[in-house]
Design a protein around this motif. Sequence first.
Motif, mmCIF file in Angstrom:
data_model
loop_
_atom_site.group_PDB
_atom_site.id
_atom_site.type_symbol
_atom_site.label_atom_id
_atom_site.label_comp_id
_atom_site.label_asym_id
_atom_site.label_seq_id
_atom_site.Cartn_x
_atom_site.Cartn_y
_atom_site.Cartn_z
ATOM 1 N N GLY A 249 6.786 33.773 35.125
ATOM 2 C CA GLY A 249 5.977 34.537 34.175
ATOM 3 C C GLY A 249 4.529 34.101 34.176
ATOM 4 O O GLY A 249 3.619 34.928 34.017
ATOM 5 N N SER A 250 4.302 32.804 34.363
ATOM 6 C CA SER A 250 2.935 32.293 34.398
ATOM 7 C C SER A 250 2.171 32.888 35.573
ATOM 8 O O SER A 250 1.013 33.296 35.448
ATOM 9 C CB SER A 250 2.947 30.765 34.506
ATOM 10 O OG SER A 250 3.547 30.171 33.379
ATOM 11 N N SER B 19 1.696 36.809 35.104
ATOM 12 C CA SER B 19 0.696 37.190 34.104
ATOM 13 C C SER B 19 -0.712 37.162 34.688
ATOM 14 O O SER B 19 -1.569 37.973 34.326
ATOM 15 C CB SER B 19 0.781 36.263 32.887
ATOM 16 O OG SER B 19 0.444 34.932 33.239
ATOM 17 N N ASP C 189 -1.012 40.179 37.203
ATOM 18 C CA ASP C 189 -1.102 41.477 36.535
ATOM 19 C C ASP C 189 -2.338 41.592 35.649
ATOM 20 O O ASP C 189 -2.464 42.541 34.875
ATOM 21 C CB ASP C 189 0.160 41.708 35.693
ATOM 22 C CG ASP C 189 0.355 43.170 35.330
ATOM 23 O OD1 ASP C 189 0.081 44.030 36.193
ATOM 24 O OD2 ASP C 189 0.757 43.460 34.194
ATOM 25 N N MET D 53 -3.102 40.068 33.029
ATOM 26 C CA MET D 53 -2.902 39.861 31.598
ATOM 27 C C MET D 53 -3.793 38.726 31.100
ATOM 28 O O MET D 53 -4.322 38.759 29.996
ATOM 29 C CB MET D 53 -1.434 39.523 31.321
ATOM 30 C CG MET D 53 -0.450 40.616 31.660
ATOM 31 S SD MET D 53 1.253 40.050 31.327
ATOM 32 C CE MET D 53 2.192 41.442 31.937
ATOM 33 N N SER E 52 -3.341 30.474 33.886
ATOM 34 C CA SER E 52 -2.092 30.111 33.215
ATOM 35 C C SER E 52 -1.613 28.763 33.721
ATOM 36 O O SER E 52 -2.118 28.237 34.716
ATOM 37 C CB SER E 52 -1.005 31.177 33.424
ATOM 38 O OG SER E 52 -0.625 31.253 34.787
ATOM 39 N N CYS F 23 3.677 36.208 43.916
ATOM 40 C CA CYS F 23 2.866 37.087 43.069
ATOM 41 C C CYS F 23 1.469 37.334 43.633
ATOM 42 O O CYS F 23 0.703 38.117 43.058
ATOM 43 C CB CYS F 23 2.756 36.501 41.663
ATOM 44 S SG CYS F 23 4.324 36.455 40.758
#
Length: 296
Positions: free
Chosen positions: A4-5, A8, A11, A13, A17, A33
């Motif tokens: 998720g880090s 994010s 994307d 966001m 992170s 990612c």
Amino acid sequence: SSSGSAASVADNMVPLSIGTQTGGSMIRPASYCGVLGYKPTFGSISRRGMSLLARRLDTIGVFARQPEDLALLADALMINDSEDWDMPDVPGRGLVGALEKDGPDDPRFAFVRTPVWDEGDDDMKKALEGFVQGLGDGATEVELEGIFDGILDTQQTVMNANLAAFLGETEEKAPDKMREQTRERVAIGRKVTAADYIRALGLAEAQGQALERLFGHYDAILTPSAPGEAPKGLGSTGKHVFNGLWTMLGVPCVSVPLLEGANGMPMGVQVVGPKGGDAEALRSARWLWDRFENGA
């Protein structure tokens, strides 16, 4: 696995992170990612307040979309904390300042396939080999052999023993609250004898010394960040076979999103520096980023 880090940042966001790596949970998600991921030298960032999995391996790192942002956040976090016994008195690496200085005009890279090269996907191998060939005389293939044989077994021994030590009590008191996979790993860790654990740590020290000698000839190592593109679906976060050995040795690693897989998904090039040589690793990563950020 810090997925998720990394996602994010990818994307948009957030610009930055934080994540953690015990096996490969910083470098691998960064590769999947398509962002920059930096796992610093072991002990550089305090782990106070974090749920430890393996004290000997757990490392906090950062994700970003620019090399300078990695340096900025890491510098802010690298402050001594007496509550983390594994931190040096002066953990800071002066990374922002290091990136502002001119690094080596032409970094000397060692291309290391690692003993688990066969576990990589064919498209990853082809892409990375082509990338290295594009560096010409700037990259030399180096084989890790001899003392490095079985280094992933060393990492697994240390990781599983630590996992049993930190999660064993929880597994006994509330096994229904723990995934079956984790319970199985705790059981494996309980079988590691004290003698096996001491031997594994001793072997890791010898391997670290051998790697240090290698860095007497090269500025950084180039190696895969992950076996290939991100695995499809939610059943797996991928294998950390190309990360665990570097985590075991406590050296800094940077995943730079420079490659593309057969399905058009991102793949990273892992830049590994000498222990404590975080500035060198980031400078080498930034050198690659500046020249090949649009792909190679």
